[in-house]
Each structure stands twice: as structure tokens, then as C-alpha cells.
Scaffold this motif. Structure first.
Motif, PDB file in Angstrom:
ATOM      1  N   THR A  79      -0.438  -2.975  -6.987  1.00 58.27           N
ATOM      2  CA  THR A  79       0.393  -1.931  -6.725  1.00 58.27           C
ATOM      3  C   THR A  79       1.203  -1.310  -7.986  1.00 58.27           C
ATOM      4  O   THR A  79       1.205  -0.051  -8.314  1.00 58.27           O
TER       5      THR A  79
ATOM      6  N   PRO B  78      -0.430   2.395 -14.557  1.00 54.70           N
ATOM      7  CA  PRO B  78      -1.915   2.168 -14.784  1.00 54.70           C
ATOM      8  C   PRO B  78      -2.037   1.019 -16.095  1.00 54.70           C
ATOM      9  O   PRO B  78      -1.224   1.112 -17.054  1.00 54.70           O
TER      10      PRO B  78
ATOM     11  N   ASN C  80       0.938  -1.165  -0.013  1.00 54.43           N
ATOM     12  CA  ASN C  80      -0.033  -0.134   0.017  1.00 54.43           C
ATOM     13  C   ASN C  80       0.787   1.174   0.055  1.00 54.43           C
ATOM     14  O   ASN C  80       0.594   2.327  -0.650  1.00 54.43           O
TER      15      ASN C  80
ATOM     16  N   LEU D  19      -1.110   0.717  -9.909  1.00 53.29           N
ATOM     17  CA  LEU D  19      -1.164   2.391  -9.194  1.00 53.29           C
ATOM     18  C   LEU D  19       0.023   2.959 -10.003  1.00 53.29           C
ATOM     19  O   LEU D  19      -0.111   4.034 -10.260  1.00 53.29           O
TER      20      LEU D  19
ATOM     21  N   GLY E   5       2.399   1.781  -3.442  1.00 53.89           N
ATOM     22  CA  GLY E   5       1.381   2.151  -4.354  1.00 53.89           C
ATOM     23  C   GLY E   5       1.150   3.728  -4.088  1.00 53.89           C
ATOM     24  O   GLY E   5       0.676   4.279  -4.896  1.00 53.89           O
ATOM     25  N   GLU E   6       1.206   4.172  -2.722  1.00 54.47           N
ATOM     26  CA  GLU E   6       0.928   5.686  -2.514  1.00 54.47           C
ATOM     27  C   GLU E   6       2.232   6.485  -2.755  1.00 54.47           C
ATOM     28  O   GLU E   6       2.194   7.630  -3.468  1.00 54.47           O
TER      29      GLU E   6
END
Lengths: 125, 615
Positions: B292, B298, B259, B295, B262-263
């Protein structure tokens, strides 16, 4: 606001005393009642200039009181409801039934005094 | 009179007194001022009686719940002035937990701030219910209450309790939160956890290094909270550290780490993610890696499993098309294709090899070729039209076709296609539901790929011989011609070399000139084990054909009853006119009738027009 007759219906005796004391100090003639039955009897004696009423009362709830006043007595007397259950549903149903104002608990005596004066002045106009 | 009634009576008696106290002002009339003083004296005297103090305390406690504003402030002051909180303080020392709890609650609600330290002692009470109440009371009574909790709490602080404390902190006016990083070193894991949450709540991002270090904490819950902080504050410096420890983490923490990637991740982190994708066995972590990657980049990872194919509703104009095989119907289909295929020019990636092939197939009917291109959405139908609709992919177009159209399309590719169709064939092989069509597409694709590979290898070998060059130039032609052989399809389906040899032997007595390009092609495409049989077959057929080439002249002279071709079997237009003229209708089998008589000159003149226009 002198000589304006207020019917004050609240089952919590301490709170009622406190608020009635405040209203009397303002000059209102306050009829203090503690349950729904007494409210109905008092209304049969005569319609006051305004009614301040708790929603949750023994025998006769505030909502039923509005229904009685509006539909049976056919009166437009200002009714201010006070309640600890101040969720949207209660407030909306109170207004739908014909309440003029709704004040949630905890209640500020000053706020009650101001709102009551506003309702009375609106009627007199 | 029992105790309850006594209390009721006392409450009634005290109600106006309390109201008088609460609404008294110095501006009141003199008589009210006098009454106020009298009441005050009377109450002071009665306060000596515990029962009176208790009842008065309860009245004020109940009343403060229903009133707000200035009156409530006065009520709280009155409570303290009459020293009614002493009774609540005594309760704190009770051995019964419910009494202690009630004392804490009264002191908190009546806002007796000076009792803050006394209540804070209960933070480590043996009972959780008292601890929870003491923690909340400590926070409500003093802005320093939170420090006291974090400093002294030895027991766990539940997540719910943490939320309640944060909520209580939010009600404190002008609250200045301390720097919560001080408690990241606490021996109590719950305090560390709570400190991390408070840092996030109050946006305190001044402990980056400590938070990154906490990802290595032995407790997963602290790791996860630290990761939440990293993500929230955007500590990109942590990513390299996370990569190093990733393999040693539990699956739950791995997902949280992903996560964070991903951020905060960038293209530079993709190699790490692809590496994890390759080695990670756990389903959820693997899925998270894919998500991920998507993200950061894309749509780079697309769903592949359990994907159903849905045919979208056919466009209205397609309903007019009944693709059965004639040219007009193909044209209609192409018209429809035009309406949905890109109007914007789509770049076509062509290799040098493809250019060679393109030139070699130049003999193909240009119109047909264009049609095919349009058919496959390869080229723009209008080069100047830039107000393009978003182009539909070949896959979309193909999935919209019915079975007949798909078959027709495959026929077209088989007959006229070249290596440019390779990617479309790959789509068909992957997506086609009909096994027969899929099989056909696979073989066409294989053939094209073989050809392309061969051409490429020939390029590397610098086209060793002229024959080879010639082959390269004409291979497409060979391919096309070899498909005319009746053995072509059979050969494609042959399971092994033995089956192919049998076919070749069978070909020897019956093969004709159509088999020659096919056999020549086999010499180039098949394994050397087959070469001798192929050469033998080729030689036998060529010899026989050479012989037959010489023979027909003799046959024509001596035997006019030559073996008719399929076209020759058809009734000629002239014969049809003759039948009409003389009013006979031939039986079905007479259509194959070959007249062995001569027409008279008159009739012959009548049916043989001098000018074709007369027909």
C-alpha cells in the motif's frame, strides 16, 4: 419462392410442425423428416433446392449430413443448420464442413423464412 | 393403447392445430379463417378434459423454449387465453416440493405476471431450493420483485443466488432500480450485504455515511462489502474512521482496509501506514502495508528477503579486458565504463567536510582520480552530452564485474578513495559475495566513517588547536601514508587491545619511517588505553631513525656495501648492455650481484652514454 423444394429435418416434432407450417404458408414444398436415416433416403430420391437441418438428430447428425451432401453427393445445395448448442465451436465446425447458414435456438420462424429465402435467391443468381 | 402412446397421438394431432393458432392472421384466406374458428371451438370443448389440458399445456411450455420473437409472444397469449396456467397455479399448493417447483417454473417461463404475489409467498419456503426458485421467479415476473425479496427474505441469500438475481434484473426491460440504501437497515445480514452489492452494481452512492458505519458491523463479510463500496465510490471521508478502527479489525478486513488506502490514500496517510508497518506482526497484513505504501509512494518499499543476485551477461567489449593490474588494462576497463555509465551529469552531493578532504587529496594524480570517478560512475564522461542513456547505478556496474575487477576496484578505493566512496563501499559491503572482499570493503568503509565522524566532531569543537586543523587538512594524507606501514593491515585485523599492544611492541625493534605516520594516526584514532604503548613505540622508532640518519654518512664513507633496496637489486640497463656486449648471460642469482670491481675507462666510456638518447 413457390415450388421450391425444402428438405426439413428436425427430430422435435412440435417445433418441426410449427416451422414447416410456416414455410408451407410461404409457399415452399416442404418434405418434413424426423431422423437422419430418412434424410439420407430422401436425398437418394433427389436433391432438394435447400436443406434445413437440426444438428442433433438420431442416426445421422447435421454435420454428417453436410459431409454426405458435399463429399458423396457432390452437391452445393444450400444447407441451413439449426441447433440449441450454439457455441462458437459448433458454429465454426458447421461452416467449415460447408454449411451455408446457422440459426441458433430458440428460433424465430420469421427469421428462418428470411434466411432461407436469402440462400435460395443467392443460388438462383 | 397406453397413456404415453395416447399422449404422443394427441401431440401429433395438436401440432398442426397449434401452428394454425400461432400463425393465424385476419388476412388469411377465408377457408383458413373458417378452419381456425372450427379448431377454436373444438379445443374449447376438449379443454374440459384434464388430460387434454395437461398435454396442451406441456406442448406450449416445451415449444416456447425453442421459438422466439413474435411467435413466442402469440404462444404465451394463447397459453393464458386457454387458461392453461390454472393447472400450474394448483401445483403451487402441493405438499411435494418438486411439484411446487415445477409450478413456479411453468408460471415463470410462461410469463404469467399476475401470479407474482402468489409465487413471492414462497420466498420464505422451508426448503432452500423452492426459495431460490421463488426469488428468481419473483424478479422475472415483476420489476417490483426485487423489493419484495429484500423486504420479506428472512433466510440467507447465497452469493450465487445474488448473482443470479442481478443477472435476472439485467434482463428486465426499462428496469428502474429502487434506492437500495433503504435495505441497509435490514435485520437480515444477507439483505444488507445484497443491498450493498446492488448499490455498487447500480452506482447508487447516496448512502456514504451509512456505508462508512457498516465498516463497524460485527460481520466481517459486511465490513468487506462496505469497504468495497467505499473503494468503488471513492469515499475518502471514510479514511479517518478506518484509521481509528484498524487495530480492532480481523486480518482479512485489515487487508481490505489497506486496499482502500491503496486506492484512496494520499501522502497524508503515509504516517499511519508507516505506524502500522512498525507494529503489525501478521505477515500478510505487514506485506499489504508495504504494498500500500508503494501504491501511494511508488518504489519506496523494495523487496529485501530472498533476493538472489544475478550477474547480467557482460558487454561484448568487456571481454577484451583482462584486468590483471597494469595501467593499460585499467584504462580499457574505464573505456568500457564510459560506454555504460551515465553521460548525463550526475549531481554529486558533497558536504563541506568532503570539500576539505577533496582539497587535501589534491596531490593525488588528477588523472587517476578522474579515472576512479568514472570507474565509480560518479561523474559524467561527457558533460555536454545530454542525449544520455539512462544511467546505470554503481550497484549494477559493480555486479557486472568479475572477481578480479572487483578486487582491483577495491584496491583503487583503498589507495585513492575518499569519503565520496562511502556509499559505494556500503553497496559493496551489502552486495559482495566474496567474504574476503566484503571484509576488506567493510574495513575501508569503517576507516572512512571514523575519519568523517572525527572531522565532524572537530568541526563542532571549532577546531580547538592548530595541530588539529593541521590534522584535518592532512588526515587524508596521513591515512594514505599510514597504509604504507606493514603493520597497518595486521593492526586492522587485531582482535582486541592486547593484540594491538603486542603488535606495537613487536614494531619497536623493526619499525622504520613508514610506521611513523601510522603510529601518529593511531594516537588519534585508537582508544587512550593504547596511547602510552603507541607513544613509546613512536619514541623508540624515532630515536632509532635519528641515530640511523646520522650514521649513514659514516657508513657511506667507511662501508660502501650499503643494504641495497629492492630497486637497487635489479640489474641496471647499463649492466644489461655490458652483458650483451661481452656475450655472457648472467645466472638468475647474479641479477642480485653487486659488482665490487671497477670497469676500465674504455668500457666505462662505451657503456656510459653521454647523451641519454644514445641509450
Amino acid at each position: 419462392m413457390e415450388n421450391k423444394k425444402i428438405l426439413f429435418a428436425e427430430d422435435d416434432q412440435m417445433l418441426a410442425s410449427l416451422l414447416v407450417y410456416r414455410l408451407r404458408k410461404e409457399g415452399y414444398q416442404v418434405n418434413q423428416i424426423h431422423d437422419g436415416k430418412a434424410v439420407k433416403e430422401a436425398l437418394e430420391q433427389g436433391i432438394p433446392d435447400a436443406i434445413v437441418c437440426d444438428v442433433m438428430m438420431p442416426y445421422f447428425s447435421g454435420i454428417e449430413l453436410i459431409d454426405y451432401v458435399r463429399n458423396e453427393l457432390k452437391s452445393d445445395v444450400p444447407i441451413i443448420l439449426i441447433s440449441a448448442a450454439s457455441n462458437d465451436e459448433n458454429i465454426l465446425s458447421a461452416f467449415k464442413m460447408g454449411a451455408n447458414d446457422f440459426i441458433p435456438k430458440p428460433i424465430s420462424p420469421n427469421e428462418l423464412s428470411i434466411r432461407l429465402a436469402k440462400e435460395l435467391s443467392r443460388v438462383s443468381v | 393403447m397406453n397413456l404415453k402412446k395416447k399422449r404422443e397421438a394427441l401431440r401429433e394431432e395438436l401440432a398442426p392445430v397449434i401452428s394454425n393458432f400461432l400463425f393465424h392472421t385476419n388476412e388469411d384466406p377465408v377457408n383458413e379463417q373458417k378452419e381456425y374458428i372450427k379448431l377454436k371451438i373444438a379445443i374449447r370443448e376438449k379443454l374440459r378434459y384434464p388430460e387434454f389440458r395437461k398435454t396442451l399445456g406441456e406442448i406450449l411450455y416445451d415449444l416456447q423454449k425453442d421459438v422466439s420473437g413474435e411467435v413466442r409472444e402469440r404462444l404465451l397469449i394463447l397459453y393464458r387465453e386457454l387458461e392453461l396456467h390454472h393447472h400450474s397455479l394448483e401445483r403451487l399448493n402441493s405438499w411435494r416440493w418438486e411439484v411446487v417447483s415445477k409450478g413456479i417454473r411453468e408460471l415463470t417461463e410462461m410469463e404469467v405476471e399476475e401470479t407474482f404475489l402468489l409465487i413471492a409467498k414462497k420466498i420464505n419456503h422451508r426448503l432452500a431450493v423452492v426459495r431460490r426458485q421463488a426469488e428468481l421467479a419473483t424478479v422475472k415476473l415483476s420489476p417490483k420483485g426485487i423489493n419484495k425479496i429484500l423486504d420479506t427474505a428472512k433466510y440467507p441469500i447465497s452469493e450465487w443466488q445474488q448473482l443470479k438475481i442481478i443477472e435476472a434484473l439485467g434482463t428486465i426491460e426499462n428496469f428502474e432500480p429502487p434506492r437500495f440504501k433503504s435495505w441497509l437497515l435490514s435485520p437480515n445480514n444477507d439483505v444488507v450485504l445484497f443491498a450493498l452489492r446492488l448499490m455498487r452494481h447500480y452506482n447508487q452512492n447516496d448512502a456514504e455515511t451509512a456505508i462508512i458505519e457498516l465498516v463497524k458491523h460485527k460481520e466481517d463479510i459486511i465490513k468487506k462489502e462496505a469497504l468495497e463500496c467505499i473503494k468503488y465510490f471513492g469515499f475518502t471521508r471514510s479514511l479517518s474512521s478506518l484509521k481509528q478502527i484498524f487495530s480492532g479489525l480481523s486480518n482479512g478486513v485489515k487487508i481490505e482496509v489497506l486496499n482502500v488506502f491503496g486506492e484512496l490514500g494520499t501522502d497524508a496517510d503515509l504516517p499511519f501506514l508507516y505506524h502500522i508497518k512498525g507494529i503489525e506482526q501478521e505477515y500478510f497484513v505487514h506485506s499489504k502495508v508495504l504494498a500500500t505504501i508503494n501504491l501511494i509512494l511508488p518504489d519506496s518499499e523494495l523487496p529485501t528477503s530472498d533476493i538472489e543476485k544475478f550477474k547480467s551477461e557482460l558487454p561484448k567489449n568487456l571481454e577484451e579486458v583482462t584486468v590483471k593490474g597494469d595501467d593499460e588494462e585499467i584504462y580499457n576497463f574505464v573505456e568500457w565504463s564510459k560506454s555504460i555509465t551515465p553521460t548525463k551529469e550526475t549531481p554529486i552531493e558533497t558536504e563541506d567536510v568532503t570539500d576539505d578532504i577533496a582539497s587535501s587529496v589534491s596531490e593525488l594524480d588528477k588523472e587517476t582520480s578522474d579515472t576512479l570517478d568514472e570507474h565509480l560512475s560518479l561523474v559524467s564522461t561527457s558533460e555536454n552530452d545530454n542525449t544520455a542513456v539512462q544511467p546505470k547505478s554503481f550497484e549494477d556496474n559493480y555486479s557486472n564485474l568479475d572477481l578480479d575487477s572487483r578486487e582491483k576496484l577495491l584496491d583503487s578505493i583503498e589507495d585513492f578513495g575518499d569519503s565520496r566512496e562511502q556509499e559505494h563501499l556500503e553497496v559493496i559491503v551489502e552486495k559482495e559475495e566474496n567474504s574476503e572482499l566484503r571484509f576488506r570493503a567493510f574495513h575501508i568503509l569503517k576507516r572512512l566513517q571514523d575519519f568523517k565522524n572525527r572531522v565532524n566532531s572537530n568541526d563542532v569543537e571549532e577546531k580547538a588547536s592548530e595541530e588539529e586543523e593541521s590534522f584535518n587538512a592532512n588526515e587524508e594524507g596521513f591515512l594514505h601514508e599510514s597504509m604504507h606501514s606493514i603493520f597497518y593491515r595486521l593492526f586492522q585485523k587485531a582482535a582486541d587491545d592486547n593484540a594491538k599492544k603486542i603488535l606495537l611492541v613487536e614494531m619497536q625493534p623493526v619499525g622504520d619511517e613508514k610506521e611513523i605516520p601510522f603510529l601518529k594516526r593511531l594516537l588519534r584514532t585508537e582508544a587512550k588505553t593504547l596511547h602510552s604503548t603507541v607513544k613509546e613505540t613512536l619514541s623508540i622508532i624515532e630515536k632509532r631513525l635519528d641515530y640511523e640518519k646520522d650514521e649513514p654518512k659514516i657508513e657511506e664513507e667507511h662501508s660502501p656495501a650499503k643494504e641495497p633496496s629492492a630497486n637497487e637489486n635489479r640489474i641496471s640497463l647499463e649492466m644489461f648492455s655490458l652483458y650483451e656486449e661481452i656475450g655472457i648471460s648472467p645466472a638468475q642469482d647474479t641479477l642480485d650481484f653487486e659488482p665490487d670491481f671497477e670497469l676500465s675507462g674504455t668500457i666505462a666510456e662505451r657503456i656510459e652514454p653521454k647523451n641519454p638518447k644514445d641509450v
